[in-house]
Scaffold this motif. Sequence first.
Motif, short mmCIF file in Angstrom:
data_model
loop_
_atom_site.label_atom_id
_atom_site.label_comp_id
_atom_site.label_asym_id
_atom_site.label_seq_id
_atom_site.Cartn_x
_atom_site.Cartn_y
_atom_site.Cartn_z
N LYS B 118 0.81 -1.22 0.00
CA LYS B 118 0.00 0.00 0.00
C LYS B 118 0.85 1.27 0.00
O LYS B 118 0.32 2.37 -0.18
CB LYS B 118 -0.96 -0.01 1.20
CG LYS B 118 -2.06 -1.06 1.01
CD LYS B 118 -2.88 -1.26 2.26
CE LYS B 118 -3.94 -2.35 2.04
NZ LYS B 118 -4.99 -1.97 1.07
N GLN B 119 2.16 1.12 0.23
CA GLN B 119 3.04 2.29 0.19
C GLN B 119 3.77 2.46 -1.14
O GLN B 119 3.89 3.58 -1.65
CB GLN B 119 4.12 2.17 1.29
CG GLN B 119 3.58 2.31 2.70
CD GLN B 119 4.63 1.97 3.74
OE1 GLN B 119 5.60 1.27 3.46
NE2 GLN B 119 4.43 2.47 4.93
N ILE B 123 0.10 0.32 -8.12
CA ILE B 123 -1.19 -0.29 -8.47
C ILE B 123 -2.26 0.67 -7.95
O ILE B 123 -2.12 1.22 -6.86
CB ILE B 123 -1.36 -1.67 -7.81
CG1 ILE B 123 -0.26 -2.63 -8.26
CG2 ILE B 123 -2.74 -2.26 -8.12
CD1 ILE B 123 -0.28 -3.98 -7.53
N TRP B 124 -3.32 0.85 -8.75
CA TRP B 124 -4.40 1.75 -8.36
C TRP B 124 -5.73 1.05 -8.52
O TRP B 124 -5.92 0.26 -9.44
CB TRP B 124 -4.40 3.00 -9.25
CG TRP B 124 -3.11 3.73 -9.18
CD1 TRP B 124 -2.77 4.74 -8.32
CD2 TRP B 124 -1.94 3.51 -9.99
NE1 TRP B 124 -1.48 5.15 -8.55
CE2 TRP B 124 -0.95 4.41 -9.56
CE3 TRP B 124 -1.64 2.62 -11.02
CZ2 TRP B 124 0.32 4.47 -10.14
CZ3 TRP B 124 -0.37 2.66 -11.61
CH2 TRP B 124 0.59 3.58 -11.16
N LYS B 125 -6.68 1.40 -7.64
CA LYS B 125 -8.02 0.85 -7.82
C LYS B 125 -9.01 1.97 -8.06
O LYS B 125 -8.92 3.05 -7.47
CB LYS B 125 -8.45 -0.01 -6.64
CG LYS B 125 -8.80 0.71 -5.39
CD LYS B 125 -9.38 -0.28 -4.37
CE LYS B 125 -9.45 0.37 -3.00
NZ LYS B 125 -9.79 -0.60 -1.95
N LYS B 126 -9.93 1.69 -8.97
CA LYS B 126 -11.01 2.62 -9.26
C LYS B 126 -12.29 2.00 -8.74
O LYS B 126 -12.66 0.89 -9.15
CB LYS B 126 -11.11 2.86 -10.77
CG LYS B 126 -12.07 3.97 -11.14
CD LYS B 126 -12.09 4.19 -12.64
CE LYS B 126 -12.74 5.52 -12.98
NZ LYS B 126 -12.71 5.76 -14.43
N TRP B 135 -10.96 7.15 -8.72
CA TRP B 135 -9.69 6.49 -8.41
C TRP B 135 -9.39 6.72 -6.95
O TRP B 135 -9.44 7.85 -6.47
CB TRP B 135 -8.57 7.06 -9.27
CG TRP B 135 -8.65 6.63 -10.68
CD1 TRP B 135 -9.14 7.37 -11.73
CD2 TRP B 135 -8.25 5.37 -11.22
NE1 TRP B 135 -9.06 6.63 -12.89
CE2 TRP B 135 -8.53 5.41 -12.60
CE3 TRP B 135 -7.68 4.22 -10.67
CZ2 TRP B 135 -8.26 4.32 -13.45
CZ3 TRP B 135 -7.42 3.15 -11.51
CH2 TRP B 135 -7.70 3.20 -12.88
N ILE B 136 -9.06 5.65 -6.23
CA ILE B 136 -8.77 5.75 -4.81
C ILE B 136 -7.28 6.02 -4.61
O ILE B 136 -6.45 5.50 -5.35
CB ILE B 136 -9.18 4.45 -4.09
CG1 ILE B 136 -10.64 4.16 -4.35
CG2 ILE B 136 -8.91 4.55 -2.60
CD1 ILE B 136 -11.60 5.27 -3.97
N GLY B 137 -6.99 6.83 -3.59
CA GLY B 137 -5.59 7.15 -3.33
C GLY B 137 -5.33 8.61 -3.59
O GLY B 137 -4.53 9.23 -2.92
N ASP B 138 -6.04 9.18 -4.55
CA ASP B 138 -5.85 10.60 -4.80
C ASP B 138 -6.97 11.43 -4.20
O ASP B 138 -6.74 12.34 -3.42
CB ASP B 138 -5.74 10.88 -6.30
CG ASP B 138 -6.92 10.34 -7.07
OD1 ASP B 138 -7.42 9.27 -6.71
OD2 ASP B 138 -7.35 11.01 -8.02
N GLU B 141 -7.14 11.92 -0.41
CA GLU B 141 -6.12 12.80 0.14
C GLU B 141 -5.62 12.32 1.50
O GLU B 141 -5.42 13.09 2.42
CB GLU B 141 -6.63 14.23 0.23
CG GLU B 141 -7.08 14.74 -1.14
CD GLU B 141 -7.24 16.23 -1.19
OE1 GLU B 141 -7.29 16.85 -0.12
OE2 GLU B 141 -7.31 16.76 -2.30
N THR B 142 -5.46 11.01 1.59
CA THR B 142 -4.92 10.46 2.83
C THR B 142 -3.40 10.38 2.77
O THR B 142 -2.75 10.11 3.75
CB THR B 142 -5.45 9.03 3.06
OG1 THR B 142 -5.20 8.26 1.90
CG2 THR B 142 -6.93 9.06 3.36
N LYS B 143 -2.84 10.63 1.58
CA LYS B 143 -1.40 10.50 1.44
C LYS B 143 -0.84 11.68 0.67
O LYS B 143 -1.46 12.18 -0.25
CB LYS B 143 -1.04 9.23 0.64
CG LYS B 143 -1.13 7.98 1.46
CD LYS B 143 -0.51 6.84 0.72
CE LYS B 143 -0.53 5.60 1.58
NZ LYS B 143 -0.02 4.45 0.91
#
Lengths: 77, 154
Positions: B118-119, B123-126, B135-138, B141-143
């Motif tokens: 996860k770091q 790989i990205w998931k939608k 898209w998750i991860g952007d 805004e947790t990172k």
Amino acid sequence: MMIRLLFFAHLGEQVGERQVTWPHVPDTVGKLKEEVEARYGLPLDRVMTAVNEEYARDDAPLQPGDTVAFIPPVSGG
Amino acid sequence: MTESLFAITSEPISVEDVMKKVMRPEAGAVAVFAGTVREWTNGKRTLFLQYEAYVSMAEKMLAQIGAEIAEQWPGAKTAITHRIGRLEIGDIAVVIAVSSPHRAEAYEANRYAIERIKQIVPIWKKEQWEDGSAWIGDQLETKAYPSGKPEVNE
């Protein structure tokens, strides 16, 4: 004298292409990011960069033929 | 199924096949983790997921995680397969198998592997919901990566 750019996840959708040939070679990753931000109107401040499949910092130098990937925060698993 | 210990695939993952890659006489334990597609997250219903990867780099990063584990838990052997493409609710997205002489190392190293995925693994998931997709991860805004890269050598 060119480099190859790769855009993933939402970046690929916003740019409209997953792969772009950049016609010249900026000195550093940071300079390239500024140019790409200006060209596509993309904020890249939270985006990681990989040069030839290795994570690279903004001060990393670029060479002709490099592949630069813009990597949004990842969400695998 | 590929013979490689660290693989990205667009096919369904066989837990047993990943597990077999790390089984050997020296091992007294194999810890196997499967990450699956969850239907409900914070009251929001997921219809399906789309995973995308920078495949060549993702496989290298998975191998790096395996090398980190071998260094931190000598005697541990790791195999990881992550699936990409469209996944339905309940499908297996990732399988991590770690074998070691004793169980404690296998459990600890397996947990380490999923956190590292996860770091550092591209790989990205939608998420596809009933009322849209993202898209998750952007968007969450947790990172943030102020330096432009994650800390890959912790």
